[in-house]
Design an enzyme around this catalytic site. Sequence first.
Site, PDB file in Angstrom:
ATOM      1  N   ASP A 150      -1.610  -0.382  -3.996  1.00 44.51           N
ATOM      2  CA  ASP A 150      -2.223   0.935  -4.164  1.00 44.51           C
ATOM      3  C   ASP A 150      -2.188   1.739  -2.868  1.00 44.51           C
ATOM      4  O   ASP A 150      -2.417   2.955  -2.880  1.00 44.51           O
ATOM      5  CB  ASP A 150      -3.682   0.787  -4.607  1.00 44.51           C
ATOM      6  CG  ASP A 150      -3.812   0.474  -6.091  1.00 44.51           C
ATOM      7  OD1 ASP A 150      -2.812   0.604  -6.817  1.00 44.51           O
ATOM      8  OD2 ASP A 150      -4.919   0.109  -6.524  1.00 44.51           O
ATOM      9  N   CYS A 189       1.410  -4.468 -12.642  1.00 49.10           N
ATOM     10  CA  CYS A 189       0.471  -3.936 -11.659  1.00 49.10           C
ATOM     11  C   CYS A 189      -0.851  -4.658 -11.840  1.00 49.10           C
ATOM     12  O   CYS A 189      -1.245  -4.974 -12.965  1.00 49.10           O
ATOM     13  CB  CYS A 189       0.293  -2.434 -11.847  1.00 49.10           C
ATOM     14  SG  CYS A 189      -0.959  -1.668 -10.793  1.00 49.10           S
ATOM     15  N   ASP A 215      -3.718   6.946 -16.031  1.00 50.73           N
ATOM     16  CA  ASP A 215      -5.005   6.777 -16.716  1.00 50.73           C
ATOM     17  C   ASP A 215      -5.564   8.120 -17.195  1.00 50.73           C
ATOM     18  O   ASP A 215      -5.259   9.176 -16.642  1.00 50.73           O
ATOM     19  CB  ASP A 215      -5.982   6.118 -15.733  1.00 50.73           C
ATOM     20  CG  ASP A 215      -7.136   5.414 -16.413  1.00 50.73           C
ATOM     21  OD1 ASP A 215      -7.333   5.622 -17.615  1.00 50.73           O
ATOM     22  OD2 ASP A 215      -7.828   4.649 -15.725  1.00 50.73           O
ATOM     23  N   TRP A 261      -6.882  -6.151  -1.209  1.00 50.11           N
ATOM     24  CA  TRP A 261      -6.521  -4.924  -1.908  1.00 50.11           C
ATOM     25  C   TRP A 261      -6.121  -3.853  -0.894  1.00 50.11           C
ATOM     26  O   TRP A 261      -6.779  -3.667   0.135  1.00 50.11           O
ATOM     27  CB  TRP A 261      -7.706  -4.412  -2.745  1.00 50.11           C
ATOM     28  CG  TRP A 261      -7.412  -3.074  -3.368  1.00 50.11           C
ATOM     29  CD1 TRP A 261      -6.675  -2.838  -4.488  1.00 50.11           C
ATOM     30  CD2 TRP A 261      -7.790  -1.787  -2.855  1.00 50.11           C
ATOM     31  NE1 TRP A 261      -6.568  -1.482  -4.722  1.00 50.11           N
ATOM     32  CE2 TRP A 261      -7.244  -0.811  -3.738  1.00 50.11           C
ATOM     33  CE3 TRP A 261      -8.517  -1.359  -1.744  1.00 50.11           C
ATOM     34  CZ2 TRP A 261      -7.430   0.556  -3.539  1.00 50.11           C
ATOM     35  CZ3 TRP A 261      -8.701   0.006  -1.550  1.00 50.11           C
ATOM     36  CH2 TRP A 261      -8.161   0.951  -2.440  1.00 50.11           C
ATOM     37  N   ASN A 292      -7.104  -4.377 -13.418  1.00 48.40           N
ATOM     38  CA  ASN A 292      -7.865  -3.918 -12.269  1.00 48.40           C
ATOM     39  C   ASN A 292      -9.064  -4.780 -11.884  1.00 48.40           C
ATOM     40  O   ASN A 292      -9.943  -4.307 -11.177  1.00 48.40           O
ATOM     41  CB  ASN A 292      -8.327  -2.479 -12.498  1.00 48.40           C
ATOM     42  CG  ASN A 292      -7.271  -1.471 -12.083  1.00 48.40           C
ATOM     43  OD1 ASN A 292      -6.784  -1.505 -10.963  1.00 48.40           O
ATOM     44  ND2 ASN A 292      -6.888  -0.603 -12.996  1.00 48.40           N
ATOM     45  N   LYS A 294       3.366   1.024 -17.618  1.00 51.90           N
ATOM     46  CA  LYS A 294       2.780   0.518 -16.387  1.00 51.90           C
ATOM     47  C   LYS A 294       1.596  -0.346 -16.800  1.00 51.90           C
ATOM     48  O   LYS A 294       0.523   0.170 -17.138  1.00 51.90           O
ATOM     49  CB  LYS A 294       2.334   1.650 -15.474  1.00 51.90           C
ATOM     50  CG  LYS A 294       1.777   1.196 -14.125  1.00 51.90           C
ATOM     51  CD  LYS A 294       1.317   2.388 -13.295  1.00 51.90           C
ATOM     52  CE  LYS A 294       0.744   1.962 -11.959  1.00 51.90           C
ATOM     53  NZ  LYS A 294       1.768   1.483 -11.020  1.00 51.90           N
ATOM     54  N   TRP A 295       1.778  -1.658 -16.785  1.00 56.87           N
ATOM     55  CA  TRP A 295       0.782  -2.621 -17.284  1.00 56.87           C
ATOM     56  C   TRP A 295      -0.109  -3.015 -16.117  1.00 56.87           C
ATOM     57  O   TRP A 295       0.299  -3.755 -15.236  1.00 56.87           O
ATOM     58  CB  TRP A 295       1.505  -3.827 -17.863  1.00 56.87           C
ATOM     59  CG  TRP A 295       0.639  -4.882 -18.483  1.00 56.87           C
ATOM     60  CD1 TRP A 295      -0.431  -5.503 -17.921  1.00 56.87           C
ATOM     61  CD2 TRP A 295       0.787  -5.473 -19.784  1.00 56.87           C
ATOM     62  NE1 TRP A 295      -0.976  -6.438 -18.764  1.00 56.87           N
ATOM     63  CE2 TRP A 295      -0.235  -6.436 -19.923  1.00 56.87           C
ATOM     64  CE3 TRP A 295       1.673  -5.293 -20.833  1.00 56.87           C
ATOM     65  CZ2 TRP A 295      -0.367  -7.217 -21.072  1.00 56.87           C
ATOM     66  CZ3 TRP A 295       1.540  -6.061 -21.974  1.00 56.87           C
ATOM     67  CH2 TRP A 295       0.529  -7.008 -22.092  1.00 56.87           C
ATOM     68  N   ASP A 296      -1.334  -2.533 -16.139  1.00 55.22           N
ATOM     69  CA  ASP A 296      -2.252  -2.725 -15.018  1.00 55.22           C
ATOM     70  C   ASP A 296      -3.312  -3.766 -15.371  1.00 55.22           C
ATOM     71  O   ASP A 296      -3.552  -4.080 -16.544  1.00 55.22           O
ATOM     72  CB  ASP A 296      -2.915  -1.389 -14.667  1.00 55.22           C
ATOM     73  CG  ASP A 296      -3.375  -1.311 -13.212  1.00 55.22           C
ATOM     74  OD1 ASP A 296      -3.407  -2.365 -12.535  1.00 55.22           O
ATOM     75  OD2 ASP A 296      -3.711  -0.204 -12.764  1.00 55.22           O
TER      76      ASP A 296
END
Length: 701
Positions: free
Chosen positions: A521, A499, A342, A176, A455, A451-453
């Site tokens: 990121d 993402c 977000d 990351w 996490n 924006k399809w994240d």
Amino acid sequence: MAEIVFDDSTRSWLIRTAATSYALRLTDDDAPSHVYWGPALTADQLADVLNRTEERWDSFNDPNEGLDELAADGGTRYWTPALQVRFADGTRALEWRYLGHDIDGMSLRVHFRDRHYPLRITLGYHVPAGTDVIERWTELAHDGTDGPIEIIRADSATWVAPIRPDYRISHVTGGWAAESQLLREPVPHGETTFGSRRGITSHHANPWVMLDDGEATERHGEVYSAALAWSGSWRITTTRSSTGRLTVTGGFGQDGVVPRLAPGDTLTTPVFAGLYTDGGFGAASRAWHAYTLDHVLPHPGELRPVLYNSWEATGFDVTEAGQRALAEMAAALGVELFVMDDGWFGARSGDHAGLGDWQVNRDKFPGGLEPLVREVHRLGMKFGLWVEPEMVNPDSDLYRAHPDWVLHHPHRTRSELRRQLVLNFARPDVAEWAFGTLDSLVGEHGIDFLKWDMNRPFSEAGWPGAVDPDTLWVEHTRSVYAIMDRLRARHPGLRIEACSGGGGRIDLGVLARTDQVWTSDNTDALDRLVIQHGYGQVYPARAMSAWVTDDPNFVTRRSTPLRFRFHVAMAGVLGIGGDIVKWPEEDLVHAREQIALYKDIRPIVQHGRLHRLVPPATDGLSALQYVAADGGRAVVFVFRQAAHFHTRERPLRLDGLDPAARYRDEDTGKVWHGASLLAHGLFPGLPDGDFASAVIRLTKV
């Protein structure tokens, strides 16, 4: 001429691409065997290299080992298997029986069946028009009535490299905020596996490899490469024997996950595409970029807009007034797409709650999203929104209503990462909920961009009550694909960015239904030079989202000049991610100038041919160049990371230009001969000091 030809006398197929050839044949016992991959050969020329099955040397050494077109487990085959199955009675060995083939233009399908058991195998090949890329995949079908067939391993293809004195592999590694770090190293003997067990492509590796003999450079040498179009767990295995044979097998899946084929079921693997070039790593990259632009991305001819994203400015502290202020400032800079990140939904005041409750937070937006969306559109920008549809917080209305919707095992802790759990998109009810939620969100609010994240990776990947829980590893990813495809079909103007906590979901599979990807990121300009260098080995700048953010950097705390940050981001799809309301006027003026410059060079960057002139290092100079498709313009990016031991500036040799033409520097007016720029180069004229940069625009005259 591109063509696919079958020779009945030798039972061989020749696939001719624009500039290369590939061949396979059937052995005496009907097993598919690799013959050739490399520079173009005609059918007559191929006859000179058609290999016949050789006698075994002894009971331990097989001269034909490693030549299987799809290495299958069974008999006396001990090579790394690409296909392993277990039939209902426990038998594992596969025996091939050839059934026939179909040739349709530049597509080939070769059909087989096991000699006894109800398993049909189809090997698929396709050459997209105008490319040297060969797409390969495998289909497995249970055509019987008794018992399931366990699929222990089902790779898409085995690629066989020609025998060379030595081999080197290129791939990327990282983590990351440190994705896509390029490595070039000798290929170890034995088996080496690259992959992800996380349910996503991952930050730690990426599903492609390049092979050469150790002598290839950016401009010269033979390079064999393969890239997998898959966004879930995957593995690519190289196998190198003491006899010199080297193969690469790859596909979806991971050890210990064994889905089953029930009678009537078919399993189709993702494409594992291969490419040969004799023009070095640069030519390989340009060929992959052209393939992705022409045959993978949904809207390749578009110019991606300059984007503003609100995350680093506001975090979770989102309000309508704050977003309006950012939007007004962004529009004044020349931004074309405003994305609210977000914090706009549910009880979302931090990462502890709200995921899954995709309703507008009326405390933050009393009139809903419509007033903000209208204002953004009035300002001349498109409106985008951050979503993370595959995730849920335990502290959410959705989880309280449907705790069974997440990946989980009975009697096991539900591990949380970033205080969230993974929804099981393999479940039809969950997938339908996700599509309906996103469809309403986009349709009711006039959303232009998502924006399809995602996490966090999978954990406790169970599906209690399912007939075959292991199918979720494949079906979750296919469901993500299907939802994206349905959304795009329902809303033709919608554009999507992939993402996953940065660059955790970048591959040819997700690029087939998105318009760009969030590369990392980490927006630190110095680190981004390395990340973007690794990304660009296979994937094009047209899809590489790159932001200019605040100083010092949010992730690394390093300070770099605004000019340097802009120039690094302008080598991809330019975005702004800082708190621009607080930028001083001189920075805003500079930002407007750089955005205007980017819009001028954007067609070259996003649709031109990339030439890596000097790779990035921890210090010193790096440079890259884009040349327009018609050759009429070029743009050169030059960066000095750090200035150790002051030396006189050296000329930078360019690439990809017409040696017989002349080129004018659009800023200085100086005219250069193409031949001199290629042979000798130009002096970039970098300012003094660390983190200096320059953008040089050249036009053919």
